[in-house]
Every structure is written in structure tokens, then in C-alpha cells.
Design a protein around this motif. Structure first.
Motif, PDB file in Angstrom:
ATOM      1  N   ASP A 151      26.575  54.849  48.109  1.00  0.00           N
ATOM      2  CA  ASP A 151      24.913  55.168  47.844  1.00  0.00           C
ATOM      3  C   ASP A 151      24.349  54.219  48.833  1.00  0.00           C
ATOM      4  OD1 ASP A 151      22.759  56.459  47.115  1.00  0.00           O
ATOM      5  OD2 ASP A 151      22.426  55.178  45.322  1.00  0.00           O
ATOM      6  N   GLY A 152      25.053  53.919  50.091  1.00  0.00           N
ATOM      7  CA  GLY A 152      24.422  52.913  51.224  1.00  0.00           C
ATOM      8  C   GLY A 152      24.576  51.638  50.974  1.00  0.00           C
ATOM      9  N   ARG A 153      25.226  51.115  50.007  1.00  0.00           N
ATOM     10  CA  ARG A 153      25.539  49.713  49.749  1.00  0.00           C
ATOM     11  C   ARG A 153      26.893  49.397  49.385  1.00  0.00           C
ATOM     12  NH1 ARG A 153      22.953  48.270  43.945  1.00  0.00           N
ATOM     13  NH2 ARG A 153      23.754  46.218  44.756  1.00  0.00           N
ATOM     14  N   TRP A 154      27.219  48.237  50.141  1.00  0.00           N
ATOM     15  CA  TRP A 154      28.758  47.810  50.165  1.00  0.00           C
ATOM     16  C   TRP A 154      28.796  46.961  48.758  1.00  0.00           C
ATOM     17  CZ3 TRP A 154      32.344  49.337  53.562  1.00  0.00           C
ATOM     18  CH2 TRP A 154      31.952  49.646  54.655  1.00  0.00           C
ATOM     19  N   VAL A 155      30.034  47.609  48.248  1.00  0.00           N
ATOM     20  CA  VAL A 155      30.544  47.222  46.741  1.00  0.00           C
ATOM     21  C   VAL A 155      31.648  47.060  46.710  1.00  0.00           C
ATOM     22  CG1 VAL A 155      28.421  48.357  45.662  1.00  0.00           C
ATOM     23  CG2 VAL A 155      30.769  49.667  45.902  1.00  0.00           C
ATOM     24  N   THR A 156      32.117  46.109  45.648  1.00  0.00           N
ATOM     25  CA  THR A 156      33.511  46.070  45.247  1.00  0.00           C
ATOM     26  C   THR A 156      33.883  47.223  44.027  1.00  0.00           C
ATOM     27  OG1 THR A 156      33.013  44.219  43.661  1.00  0.00           O
ATOM     28  CG2 THR A 156      34.001  43.744  45.568  1.00  0.00           C
ATOM     29  N   MET A 157      34.926  47.532  43.375  1.00  0.00           N
ATOM     30  CA  MET A 157      35.025  48.472  42.579  1.00  0.00           C
ATOM     31  C   MET A 157      35.916  47.958  41.409  1.00  0.00           C
ATOM     32  SD  MET A 157      35.573  51.997  44.963  1.00  0.00           S
ATOM     33  CE  MET A 157      35.311  53.183  43.709  1.00  0.00           C
ATOM     34  N   LEU A 158      35.338  48.005  40.217  1.00  0.00           N
ATOM     35  CA  LEU A 158      35.948  47.516  39.024  1.00  0.00           C
ATOM     36  C   LEU A 158      36.129  48.737  38.032  1.00  0.00           C
ATOM     37  CD1 LEU A 158      33.455  44.502  38.424  1.00  0.00           C
ATOM     38  CD2 LEU A 158      35.498  44.527  39.327  1.00  0.00           C
ATOM     39  N   GLY A 159      37.605  48.549  37.593  1.00  0.00           N
ATOM     40  CA  GLY A 159      37.778  49.511  36.708  1.00  0.00           C
ATOM     41  C   GLY A 159      38.797  48.972  35.325  1.00  0.00           C
ATOM     42  N   GLU A 160      39.083  49.714  34.597  1.00  0.00           N
ATOM     43  CA  GLU A 160      39.898  48.911  33.264  1.00  0.00           C
ATOM     44  C   GLU A 160      40.839  48.244  33.344  1.00  0.00           C
ATOM     45  OE1 GLU A 160      38.611  49.711  30.094  1.00  0.00           O
ATOM     46  OE2 GLU A 160      37.243  51.102  31.143  1.00  0.00           O
ATOM     47  N   ASP A 161      41.483  48.064  34.425  1.00  0.00           N
ATOM     48  CA  ASP A 161      42.635  46.871  34.847  1.00  0.00           C
ATOM     49  C   ASP A 161      42.162  46.222  35.796  1.00  0.00           C
ATOM     50  OD1 ASP A 161      42.921  48.858  36.592  1.00  0.00           O
ATOM     51  OD2 ASP A 161      44.973  49.033  36.785  1.00  0.00           O
ATOM     52  N   SER A 162      40.757  45.968  36.190  1.00  0.00           N
ATOM     53  CA  SER A 162      40.419  45.171  37.087  1.00  0.00           C
ATOM     54  C   SER A 162      40.487  43.638  36.694  1.00  0.00           C
ATOM     55  CB  SER A 162      39.150  45.587  37.828  1.00  0.00           C
ATOM     56  OG  SER A 162      39.080  46.818  38.358  1.00  0.00           O
ATOM     57  N   ASN A 163      40.682  42.919  37.806  1.00  0.00           N
ATOM     58  CA  ASN A 163      40.470  41.369  37.344  1.00  0.00           C
ATOM     59  C   ASN A 163      39.598  40.809  38.506  1.00  0.00           C
ATOM     60  OD1 ASN A 163      41.273  38.414  37.846  1.00  0.00           O
ATOM     61  ND2 ASN A 163      42.554  38.699  36.292  1.00  0.00           N
ATOM     62  N   GLU A 164      38.556  40.295  37.927  1.00  0.00           N
ATOM     63  CA  GLU A 164      37.247  40.023  38.853  1.00  0.00           C
ATOM     64  C   GLU A 164      37.810  38.686  39.708  1.00  0.00           C
ATOM     65  OE1 GLU A 164      33.143  40.503  37.897  1.00  0.00           O
ATOM     66  OE2 GLU A 164      33.958  41.203  35.919  1.00  0.00           O
ATOM     67  N   ALA A 165      38.363  37.629  38.938  1.00  0.00           N
ATOM     68  CA  ALA A 165      39.015  36.722  39.649  1.00  0.00           C
ATOM     69  C   ALA A 165      39.807  36.853  40.732  1.00  0.00           C
ATOM     70  CB  ALA A 165      39.615  35.649  38.758  1.00  0.00           C
ATOM     71  N   ASP A 166      40.869  37.688  40.666  1.00  0.00           N
ATOM     72  CA  ASP A 166      41.625  38.185  41.723  1.00  0.00           C
ATOM     73  C   ASP A 166      40.915  38.822  42.832  1.00  0.00           C
ATOM     74  OD1 ASP A 166      43.920  37.024  40.301  1.00  0.00           O
ATOM     75  OD2 ASP A 166      44.571  38.995  39.454  1.00  0.00           O
ATOM     76  N   LEU A 167      40.064  39.666  42.494  1.00  0.00           N
ATOM     77  CA  LEU A 167      39.070  40.408  43.315  1.00  0.00           C
ATOM     78  C   LEU A 167      38.539  39.321  44.349  1.00  0.00           C
ATOM     79  CD1 LEU A 167      38.400  43.090  44.486  1.00  0.00           C
ATOM     80  CD2 LEU A 167      36.515  43.057  42.540  1.00  0.00           C
ATOM     81  N   HIS A 168      38.137  38.449  43.854  1.00  0.00           N
ATOM     82  CA  HIS A 168      37.152  37.484  44.805  1.00  0.00           C
ATOM     83  C   HIS A 168      38.273  36.507  45.659  1.00  0.00           C
ATOM     84  CE1 HIS A 168      33.293  37.900  43.051  1.00  0.00           C
ATOM     85  NE2 HIS A 168      33.751  37.771  41.675  1.00  0.00           N
ATOM     86  N   GLN A 169      39.579  36.496  45.088  1.00  0.00           N
ATOM     87  CA  GLN A 169      40.290  35.923  46.171  1.00  0.00           C
ATOM     88  C   GLN A 169      40.902  36.635  46.912  1.00  0.00           C
ATOM     89  OE1 GLN A 169      43.628  34.277  43.447  1.00  0.00           O
ATOM     90  NE2 GLN A 169      42.526  32.749  42.637  1.00  0.00           N
ATOM     91  N   SER A 170      40.885  37.945  46.829  1.00  0.00           N
ATOM     92  CA  SER A 170      41.264  38.895  47.737  1.00  0.00           C
ATOM     93  C   SER A 170      40.197  38.916  48.812  1.00  0.00           C
ATOM     94  CB  SER A 170      41.581  40.376  47.255  1.00  0.00           C
ATOM     95  OG  SER A 170      42.708  40.196  46.463  1.00  0.00           O
ATOM     96  N   LEU A 171      38.974  38.932  48.270  1.00  0.00           N
ATOM     97  CA  LEU A 171      37.987  38.977  49.423  1.00  0.00           C
ATOM     98  C   LEU A 171      37.755  38.064  50.322  1.00  0.00           C
ATOM     99  CD1 LEU A 171      34.959  40.521  47.197  1.00  0.00           C
ATOM    100  CD2 LEU A 171      36.509  41.713  48.798  1.00  0.00           C
ATOM    101  N   ASP A 172      38.028  36.559  49.717  1.00  0.00           N
ATOM    102  CA  ASP A 172      38.275  35.263  50.648  1.00  0.00           C
ATOM    103  C   ASP A 172      39.277  35.632  51.515  1.00  0.00           C
ATOM    104  OD1 ASP A 172      36.178  34.157  49.199  1.00  0.00           O
ATOM    105  OD2 ASP A 172      37.312  33.254  47.682  1.00  0.00           O
ATOM    106  N   PHE A 173      40.523  36.103  51.214  1.00  0.00           N
ATOM    107  CA  PHE A 173      41.387  36.427  52.059  1.00  0.00           C
ATOM    108  C   PHE A 173      41.013  37.341  53.268  1.00  0.00           C
ATOM    109  CE2 PHE A 173      44.691  39.324  53.451  1.00  0.00           C
ATOM    110  CZ  PHE A 173      45.709  38.575  53.889  1.00  0.00           C
ATOM    111  N   TYR A 174      40.327  38.354  52.864  1.00  0.00           N
ATOM    112  CA  TYR A 174      39.847  39.096  53.854  1.00  0.00           C
ATOM    113  C   TYR A 174      39.111  38.388  54.832  1.00  0.00           C
ATOM    114  CZ  TYR A 174      40.673  43.861  51.449  1.00  0.00           C
ATOM    115  OH  TYR A 174      41.020  44.812  50.784  1.00  0.00           O
ATOM    116  N   ARG A 175      38.410  37.436  54.449  1.00  0.00           N
ATOM    117  CA  ARG A 175      37.570  36.614  55.587  1.00  0.00           C
ATOM    118  C   ARG A 175      38.373  36.170  56.701  1.00  0.00           C
ATOM    119  NH1 ARG A 175      32.456  36.256  53.307  1.00  0.00           N
ATOM    120  NH2 ARG A 175      32.315  36.524  51.180  1.00  0.00           N
ATOM    121  N   ALA A 176      39.686  36.069  56.523  1.00  0.00           N
ATOM    122  CA  ALA A 176      40.456  35.520  57.571  1.00  0.00           C
ATOM    123  C   ALA A 176      40.902  36.772  58.441  1.00  0.00           C
ATOM    124  CB  ALA A 176      41.529  34.596  56.915  1.00  0.00           C
TER     125      ALA A 176
END
Length: 222
Positions: A151-176
């Protein structure tokens, strides 16, 4: 399928019916022409796309970015094209409800000499991104559903088996990483690719990190 670049095609968008978000989410798959053979990435259920794959010379490998991409077409694609199916080992249980993978991985690997397999957990435990430096000069990053344009915004996607701490680490990896083109497995529109430069890429990650799309509630956090 529609051609994006000399060696990359995208499937016909298909609405994801399992969720209850508005606007609805659309699924996308990608066909990559590689020196060793065509590679399919993500989910591709439409028979029209399967015929287009055949006309393009078939596929010899099919990579899933996470278990949500497993569907009825998996065994059909395996059998029709004699294609090897790959997924993260933490996606194995769900994927085998539809098809038996030919191989799994659990860590970063390089396949076919230039196709980088990079686990990026968070959206699901087995979420994986794929990085490929095309001979045509652009570096493609297939991010699955780890982040998307909703809907015009960049977002992360959270589902039933998501782990927000792991997701933030993956985004940090993306920065490299330094991609030129982002390929998104799920979006709220029909355009699942985005060309980026470094400032744009980092801005996307900043926006997505602060804007989770919580599929458990069917809404985007403010």
C-alpha cells in the motif's frame, strides 16, 4: 510471464487468499536465466506461466524463499521439468506436504558457481534470500517476504512463526549488501521489483524496519 531484464522474468500476479488484509497481497515468482540452466525462484502456480517456462527451455532448479511458497504446483513443476527443489531445512516439514525437496540448506552457500543462498530468518525460521550478480551488470536480491512494498509503504511481514529479533538481525545483514534490483515474492500490487541505489536501499530498510505488516491481525502497525 513478463520479461524484466535480459535474463529475468516475473510471473503473472496471483492473489494470496490465505490472509485477510486489505489491500490484498499478490504472489510473484521469478525465472532466472543462468549459465547452467534456468532457475525458478519463489512460487509459481499459474499453468500459463508453466507453459512460458517450457517455451523458455524449462528449469533445472527451483528455490523457495520460505515455506509459505509451497503449493500444489511444486510436484507438477518437479515432474514436468525434472527440476530439483531446494529449501531451507527449517521449511522441510511444511514443504513436504506438497513435494519432497531434492536438497536443503541451513547456512550461506554458493550454488552453480554464482547463485548465493543466504538464510535470512525472521519472517519464518527458514526464510532465505538469494543474491545473484548478473553478467548483464545488475545484482539481483530476491528477498522473499522478508520485506515488501505494501500500500505504498515498505514493510516487514510478520506471521504466526515470525521472530522479530531474528528479523531485525536479517535486516541488519541486508545493510551490508549492495543490490541493484529487489525482487519481492509478495506485494499489495502488481510490481514486485524495484531498482535501487545505496541511499534508496538503506532508506527502504529503515522504513520497513519501523513498519511491520502483522498478518496475524490483518493490519499494518502505525
Amino acid at each position: 510471464m513478463m520479461q524484466l531484464y535480459e535474463d529475468l522474468w516475473v510471473s503473472i500476479p496471483q492473489e494470496l487468499t490465505e490472509g485477510a488484509v486489505t489491500p490484498p497481497l499478490m504472489m510473484h515468482g521469478f525465472l532466472l536465466k543462468h549459465a547452467r540452466g534456468n532457475i525458478l525462484i519463489s512460487r509459481m502456480e499459474n499453468p500459463i506461466d508453466h507453459q512460458a517456462i517450457e517455451e523458455a527451455g524449462g528449469i533445472f532448479r527451483h528455490y523457495l524463499t520460505h515455506w509459505h511458497e509451497a503449493g500444489p504446483a511444486l510436484p507438477l513443476l518437479q515432474q514436468r521439468f525434472n527440476a530439483a527443489l531446494y529449501c531451507h531445512n527449517k521449511a522441510l516439514g511444511a514443504v513436504t506436504h506438497f513435494a519432497e525437496p531434492d536438497d536443503t540448506f541451513s547456512q550461506a552457500e554458493v550454488h552453480c558457481g554464482s547463485f548465493h543462498v543466504v538464510p535470512t530468518p525472521g519472517h519464518t525460521p527458514g526464510s532465505t534470500s538469494y543474491l545473484y550478480a548478473s553478467p548483464n551488470g545488475k545484482t539481483y536480491l530476491f528477498v522473499g517476504d522478508t520485506l515488501t512494498l505494501y500500500d505504498g509503504r515498505w514493510v516487514t511481514m510478520l506471521g504466526e512463526d515470525s521472530n522479530e529479533a531474528d528479523l531485525h538481525q536479517s535486516l541488519d545483514f541486508y545493510r551490508a549488501l549492495r543490490p541493484d534490483v529487489l525482487l519481492l515474492s509478495t506485494t499489495s500490487g502488481d510490481v514486485p521489483w524495484q531498482e535501487v541505489d545505496l541511499p534508496r536501499w538503506l532508506a527502504i530498510l529503515d522504513e520497513a524496519e519501523n513498519s511491520p505488516l502483522d498478518l496475524r491481525r490483518g493490519e499494518v502497525d502505525a
